[in-house]
Design a protein around this motif. Structure first.
Motif, PDB file in Angstrom:
ATOM      1  N   UNK A 211      -3.676   7.624   9.013  1.00  0.00           N
ATOM      2  CA  UNK A 211      -4.030   6.798   8.085  1.00  0.00           C
ATOM      3  C   UNK A 211      -5.201   5.910   8.548  1.00  0.00           C
ATOM      4  N   UNK A 212      -5.247   5.559   9.770  1.00  0.00           N
ATOM      5  CA  UNK A 212      -6.301   5.073  10.106  1.00  0.00           C
ATOM      6  C   UNK A 212      -7.707   5.339   9.802  1.00  0.00           C
ATOM      7  N   UNK A 213      -7.881   6.536   9.844  1.00  0.00           N
ATOM      8  CA  UNK A 213      -9.198   7.376   9.652  1.00  0.00           C
ATOM      9  C   UNK A 213      -9.523   7.353   8.292  1.00  0.00           C
ATOM     10  N   UNK A 214      -8.582   7.042   7.433  1.00  0.00           N
ATOM     11  CA  UNK A 214      -8.854   7.287   6.100  1.00  0.00           C
ATOM     12  C   UNK A 214      -9.563   6.160   5.339  1.00  0.00           C
ATOM     13  N   UNK A 215      -9.607   4.953   5.822  1.00  0.00           N
ATOM     14  CA  UNK A 215     -10.020   3.601   5.379  1.00  0.00           C
ATOM     15  C   UNK A 215     -11.009   2.974   6.109  1.00  0.00           C
ATOM     16  N   UNK A 216     -11.320   3.313   7.188  1.00  0.00           N
ATOM     17  CA  UNK A 216     -12.409   2.670   7.942  1.00  0.00           C
ATOM     18  C   UNK A 216     -13.174   3.893   8.448  1.00  0.00           C
ATOM     19  N   UNK A 217     -14.564   3.834   8.463  1.00  0.00           N
ATOM     20  CA  UNK A 217     -15.376   4.687   9.162  1.00  0.00           C
ATOM     21  C   UNK A 217     -14.946   5.074  10.509  1.00  0.00           C
ATOM     22  N   UNK A 218     -14.973   6.401  10.661  1.00  0.00           N
ATOM     23  CA  UNK A 218     -14.512   6.853  12.064  1.00  0.00           C
ATOM     24  C   UNK A 218     -15.217   6.393  13.141  1.00  0.00           C
ATOM     25  N   UNK A 219     -16.386   6.126  13.189  1.00  0.00           N
ATOM     26  CA  UNK A 219     -17.077   5.489  14.471  1.00  0.00           C
ATOM     27  C   UNK A 219     -16.571   4.126  14.808  1.00  0.00           C
ATOM     28  N   UNK A 220     -16.211   3.494  13.794  1.00  0.00           N
ATOM     29  CA  UNK A 220     -15.584   2.117  13.608  1.00  0.00           C
ATOM     30  C   UNK A 220     -14.057   2.114  14.445  1.00  0.00           C
ATOM     31  N   UNK A 221     -13.377   2.975  14.216  1.00  0.00           N
ATOM     32  CA  UNK A 221     -12.026   3.351  14.653  1.00  0.00           C
ATOM     33  C   UNK A 221     -12.228   3.828  15.969  1.00  0.00           C
ATOM     34  N   UNK A 222     -13.137   4.482  16.340  1.00  0.00           N
ATOM     35  CA  UNK A 222     -13.215   4.866  17.595  1.00  0.00           C
ATOM     36  C   UNK A 222     -13.842   3.655  18.773  1.00  0.00           C
ATOM     37  N   UNK A 223     -14.525   2.901  18.072  1.00  0.00           N
ATOM     38  CA  UNK A 223     -15.061   1.674  19.126  1.00  0.00           C
ATOM     39  C   UNK A 223     -13.631   0.797  19.117  1.00  0.00           C
ATOM     40  N   UNK A 224     -12.957   0.527  17.869  1.00  0.00           N
ATOM     41  CA  UNK A 224     -12.032  -0.297  18.208  1.00  0.00           C
ATOM     42  C   UNK A 224     -10.686   0.194  19.053  1.00  0.00           C
ATOM     43  N   UNK A 225     -10.527   1.576  19.163  1.00  0.00           N
ATOM     44  CA  UNK A 225      -9.507   2.168  19.997  1.00  0.00           C
ATOM     45  C   UNK A 225     -10.179   2.018  21.476  1.00  0.00           C
ATOM     46  N   UNK A 226     -11.419   1.965  21.545  1.00  0.00           N
ATOM     47  CA  UNK A 226     -11.997   1.841  22.941  1.00  0.00           C
ATOM     48  C   UNK A 226     -11.802   0.626  23.368  1.00  0.00           C
ATOM     49  N   UNK A 227     -11.760  -0.289  22.571  1.00  0.00           N
ATOM     50  CA  UNK A 227     -11.888  -1.851  22.846  1.00  0.00           C
ATOM     51  C   UNK A 227     -10.394  -2.271  23.110  1.00  0.00           C
ATOM     52  N   UNK A 228      -9.300  -1.545  22.541  1.00  0.00           N
ATOM     53  CA  UNK A 228      -7.912  -1.719  22.761  1.00  0.00           C
ATOM     54  C   UNK A 228      -7.808  -1.233  23.979  1.00  0.00           C
ATOM     55  N   UNK A 229      -8.035   0.061  24.370  1.00  0.00           N
ATOM     56  CA  UNK A 229      -7.868   0.693  25.896  1.00  0.00           C
ATOM     57  C   UNK A 229      -8.285  -0.256  26.784  1.00  0.00           C
ATOM     58  N   UNK A 230      -9.585  -0.555  26.623  1.00  0.00           N
ATOM     59  CA  UNK A 230     -10.345  -1.661  27.714  1.00  0.00           C
ATOM     60  C   UNK A 230      -9.520  -2.865  27.848  1.00  0.00           C
ATOM     61  N   UNK A 231      -8.986  -3.360  26.829  1.00  0.00           N
ATOM     62  CA  UNK A 231      -8.132  -4.660  26.906  1.00  0.00           C
ATOM     63  C   UNK A 231      -6.785  -4.322  27.713  1.00  0.00           C
ATOM     64  N   UNK A 232      -6.158  -3.240  27.294  1.00  0.00           N
ATOM     65  CA  UNK A 232      -4.893  -2.775  28.248  1.00  0.00           C
ATOM     66  C   UNK A 232      -5.267  -2.656  29.589  1.00  0.00           C
ATOM     67  N   UNK A 233      -6.372  -2.142  30.010  1.00  0.00           N
ATOM     68  CA  UNK A 233      -6.669  -1.901  31.380  1.00  0.00           C
ATOM     69  C   UNK A 233      -7.137  -3.114  32.133  1.00  0.00           C
ATOM     70  N   UNK A 234      -7.613  -4.082  31.332  1.00  0.00           N
ATOM     71  CA  UNK A 234      -7.754  -5.524  31.879  1.00  0.00           C
ATOM     72  C   UNK A 234      -6.516  -6.389  31.994  1.00  0.00           C
ATOM     73  N   UNK A 235      -5.570  -6.086  31.058  1.00  0.00           N
ATOM     74  CA  UNK A 235      -4.189  -6.872  31.351  1.00  0.00           C
ATOM     75  C   UNK A 235      -3.445  -6.079  32.558  1.00  0.00           C
ATOM     76  N   UNK A 236      -3.648  -4.936  32.819  1.00  0.00           N
ATOM     77  CA  UNK A 236      -3.166  -4.072  33.814  1.00  0.00           C
ATOM     78  C   UNK A 236      -3.688  -4.681  35.103  1.00  0.00           C
ATOM     79  N   UNK A 237      -5.003  -5.143  34.966  1.00  0.00           N
ATOM     80  CA  UNK A 237      -5.629  -5.556  36.411  1.00  0.00           C
ATOM     81  C   UNK A 237      -5.482  -7.054  36.614  1.00  0.00           C
TER      82      UNK A 237
END
Length: 138
Positions: free
Chosen positions: A27-53
């Motif tokens: 569903x995410x991919x249908x309403x927002x351009x794919x590259x925007x989704x990819x960047x968003x998920x990368x930021x999300x993953x980076x935030x989790x890594x930062x919290x873990x550290x």
């Protein structure tokens, strides 16, 4: 930030579950351009890594990311555990009713009291007990 505390480990597990769910949602991919989704998920993953550290600034990034999920992907906003709204606080609290905020404040008070007595506090268990008590009384 001490990431070894059960409270933080619990919320990190919720974040990882939410991340995996969002990544799997077509569903995410249908309403927002794919590259925007990819960047968003990368930021999300980076935030989790930062919290873990233990990076305290990651809490601000988490607020922003959770709010973006709600505004960018409203069709999956219901998948965000309420605990994460409280954990990140700030703008995330705008998506919680006052009664719910009061319940989480009570949990925070119980946690502080337990820690002051040198006792372990199981956030998840205490939350479940408080919520079930609230349901019985409503």
């Amino acid at each position: 930030m001490n990431t070894n505390l059960p409270y933080h480990r619990y919320h990190l597990a919720l974040l990882m579950s939410l991340f995996d769910t969002l990544r799997a949602q077509s569903v995410l991919m249908a309403q927002v351009p794919e590259e925007s989704n990819v960047l968003f998920l990368e930021r999300f993953e980076e935030m989790v890594t930062q919290l873990q550290s233990g990076d305290q600034d990651a809490l601000y990034a988490g607020q922003e990311i959770i709010c973006q999920i709600i505004t960018r992907y409203p069709q999956v906003a219901h998948m965000i555990p309420r605990d994460l709204l409280w954990y990140f606080g700030g703008d995330c609290l705008h998506y919680m009713p006052d009664e719910e905020i009061a319940q989480y404040q009570l949990l925070d008070e119980h946690q502080a009291q337990a820690e002051a007595r040198g006792e372990e506090f199981d956030w998840e268990q205490a939350r479940l007990l408080l919520m079930s008590e609230h349901l019985r009384n409503s």
